[in-house]
Scaffold this motif. Sequence first.
Motif, PDB file in Angstrom:
ATOM      1  N   THR A 253       0.795  -1.235   0.000  1.00 41.33           N
ATOM      2  CA  THR A 253       0.000   0.000   0.000  1.00 41.33           C
ATOM      3  C   THR A 253       0.823   1.278   0.000  1.00 41.33           C
ATOM      4  O   THR A 253       0.244   2.370  -0.098  1.00 41.33           O
ATOM      5  CB  THR A 253      -0.926   0.041   1.238  1.00 41.33           C
ATOM      6  OG1 THR A 253      -0.142  -0.040   2.434  1.00 41.33           O
ATOM      7  CG2 THR A 253      -1.928  -1.104   1.219  1.00 41.33           C
ATOM      8  N   SER A 254       2.146   1.204   0.090  1.00 36.73           N
ATOM      9  CA  SER A 254       2.976   2.409   0.208  1.00 36.73           C
ATOM     10  C   SER A 254       3.316   2.971  -1.168  1.00 36.73           C
ATOM     11  O   SER A 254       4.388   2.710  -1.722  1.00 36.73           O
ATOM     12  CB  SER A 254       4.255   2.101   0.987  1.00 36.73           C
ATOM     13  OG  SER A 254       3.962   1.794   2.326  1.00 36.73           O
ATOM     14  N   PHE A 255       2.405   3.731  -1.709  1.00 37.95           N
ATOM     15  CA  PHE A 255       2.630   4.427  -2.968  1.00 37.95           C
ATOM     16  C   PHE A 255       3.197   5.819  -2.683  1.00 37.95           C
ATOM     17  O   PHE A 255       3.073   6.339  -1.585  1.00 37.95           O
ATOM     18  CB  PHE A 255       1.314   4.562  -3.749  1.00 37.95           C
ATOM     19  CG  PHE A 255       0.749   3.254  -4.221  1.00 37.95           C
ATOM     20  CD1 PHE A 255       1.000   2.794  -5.504  1.00 37.95           C
ATOM     21  CD2 PHE A 255      -0.050   2.479  -3.399  1.00 37.95           C
ATOM     22  CE1 PHE A 255       0.479   1.589  -5.946  1.00 37.95           C
ATOM     23  CE2 PHE A 255      -0.587   1.274  -3.830  1.00 37.95           C
ATOM     24  CZ  PHE A 255      -0.320   0.834  -5.110  1.00 37.95           C
TER      25      PHE A 255
ATOM     26  N   GLY B  18      -5.512   8.807  -7.797  1.00 38.96           N
ATOM     27  CA  GLY B  18      -6.049   8.766  -6.441  1.00 38.96           C
ATOM     28  C   GLY B  18      -4.990   8.395  -5.416  1.00 38.96           C
ATOM     29  O   GLY B  18      -4.937   8.971  -4.323  1.00 38.96           O
ATOM     30  N   LEU B  19      -4.137   7.443  -5.770  1.00 37.85           N
ATOM     31  CA  LEU B  19      -3.062   7.038  -4.865  1.00 37.85           C
ATOM     32  C   LEU B  19      -2.063   8.166  -4.656  1.00 37.85           C
ATOM     33  O   LEU B  19      -1.563   8.376  -3.549  1.00 37.85           O
ATOM     34  CB  LEU B  19      -2.353   5.802  -5.430  1.00 37.85           C
ATOM     35  CG  LEU B  19      -3.198   4.526  -5.523  1.00 37.85           C
ATOM     36  CD1 LEU B  19      -2.423   3.431  -6.242  1.00 37.85           C
ATOM     37  CD2 LEU B  19      -3.623   4.057  -4.146  1.00 37.85           C
ATOM     38  N   LYS B  20      -1.763   8.913  -5.726  1.00 36.83           N
ATOM     39  CA  LYS B  20      -0.851  10.051  -5.600  1.00 36.83           C
ATOM     40  C   LYS B  20      -1.452  11.129  -4.705  1.00 36.83           C
ATOM     41  O   LYS B  20      -0.744  11.770  -3.917  1.00 36.83           O
ATOM     42  CB  LYS B  20      -0.535  10.623  -6.972  1.00 36.83           C
ATOM     43  CG  LYS B  20       0.340   9.728  -7.846  1.00 36.83           C
ATOM     44  CD  LYS B  20       0.605  10.377  -9.196  1.00 36.83           C
ATOM     45  CE  LYS B  20       1.490   9.518 -10.074  1.00 36.83           C
ATOM     46  NZ  LYS B  20       1.728  10.144 -11.404  1.00 36.83           N
ATOM     47  N   ALA B  21      -2.758  11.350  -4.802  1.00 43.44           N
ATOM     48  CA  ALA B  21      -3.420  12.333  -3.939  1.00 43.44           C
ATOM     49  C   ALA B  21      -3.361  11.899  -2.475  1.00 43.44           C
ATOM     50  O   ALA B  21      -3.146  12.715  -1.575  1.00 43.44           O
ATOM     51  CB  ALA B  21      -4.869  12.526  -4.385  1.00 43.44           C
ATOM     52  N   ALA B  22      -3.524  10.583  -2.237  1.00 46.26           N
ATOM     53  CA  ALA B  22      -3.423  10.074  -0.869  1.00 46.26           C
ATOM     54  C   ALA B  22      -2.018  10.277  -0.322  1.00 46.26           C
ATOM     55  O   ALA B  22      -1.832  10.584   0.862  1.00 46.26           O
ATOM     56  CB  ALA B  22      -3.798   8.595  -0.828  1.00 46.26           C
ATOM     57  N   ALA B  23      -0.999  10.125  -1.189  1.00 48.14           N
ATOM     58  CA  ALA B  23       0.382  10.339  -0.753  1.00 48.14           C
ATOM     59  C   ALA B  23       0.589  11.775  -0.278  1.00 48.14           C
ATOM     60  O   ALA B  23       1.347  12.024   0.670  1.00 48.14           O
ATOM     61  CB  ALA B  23       1.355  10.004  -1.882  1.00 48.14           C
TER      62      ALA B  23
END
Length: 406
Positions: A28-30, A124-129
């Motif tokens: 999960t660590s993007f 979406g994953l980049k936004a979560a990062a």
Amino acid sequence: MSDDRSTIDRNPGNVLEVFWVFLRLGLTSFGGPVAHLAYFREAFVERRRWLSEKAYADLVALCQFLPGPASSQVGMALGLQRAGYGGMLAAWFAFTMPSVVLLVAFAYGVAAAGDLSEAGWISGLKAAAVAVVAHAVLGMAKSLTPDAARASIAAVAMIIVLLLPHPFVLVGAIVAAGAIGLFWLKPEAEQQKPEDAFPVRVSKRFAVCCLGLFALLLAGLPLLAAATGQGWAALTDLFYRAGALVFGGGHVVLPLLQAETVHTGLVDADSFLAGYGAAQAVPGPLFTFAGFLGASSSGEPSGILGAAIAIVAIFLPAALLVLGTLPFWEGLRSNAWARRTLMGVNAGVVGILAAALYDPVFTAGVLEVGIAALCIAVVSFVALNSWKVPAWAVVIGAGLVGWVVL
């Protein structure tokens, strides 16, 4: 969180515990190395309380000084401290292998998904990062820059790194912050607290042996490759040098890997770029791109064996440096002069993480996508900071929202 000793879990862990925690992070660590450090902080400082904020910041500072992948080295050190040598191996393997498997599968064409850079779930994953890194920077700033002097050091470090984005500038900013801390900051009112310790079960004699082996391999592998003419020796030498000589993490190693693989004909340019694009879309450390290159090699060995040699060779220097420096680091950081230096270094690290929050995390995660990504990042930050939702759950949720709306 409080640094009260009762909040720190001093019970020794076991290898299986370390493996499962890091496997979840590996899946999960993007978001790159800065995001990984933020995920680690949330998992081990805030949620599980394996170590204090200061101990974690000191560990990050050490790994920023060492060549190789800083986030992977922090993970190795955490596994080593928690469950010994087996814990170190488990932490590295579990955090690294999900990315390796995906990239090797991509090299074989099993995961031929085309260009993933514009996929909604990736956005979406980049936004979560963005949210994860912002949450970490805020938390570390409260603890490590509580006064005007240290806040000023952090601000100057951030400005320098943003204006002069070069790996050696980053290392120079950390060195300068430490020097300022040594000569300008007032000594802390009390000695290092027991909960801020980071003991490891590694003897100094073994540590010296690890440092000696690091240097021996660096000097000896090119000679071995030239003397034997074997493909495995040349491949080992190539990726060991990449892991041993590069400061600044995954993105910085790419020019060296390109020169050693594309320019020598080991991997064609189109395959290199395709693999690099895929590496951006998978979790875990970017150094796992070496697995793709090893599998895609036009020489022998290639495939699974080539990937295995490349992965072990590129991460081996990081492991040897962690084992070789941690026993001496623990004693050094308790020295009064060293503590003042670390006060400055930790403030500088906060500034560097703040700079990375803007570029590349915010620029890639929000500015290049738009308002919708900003909304996902804001909601993710509130979920992390106010609702105390685990980072892995926030990442998965952001990916699903991005898949639907972006």
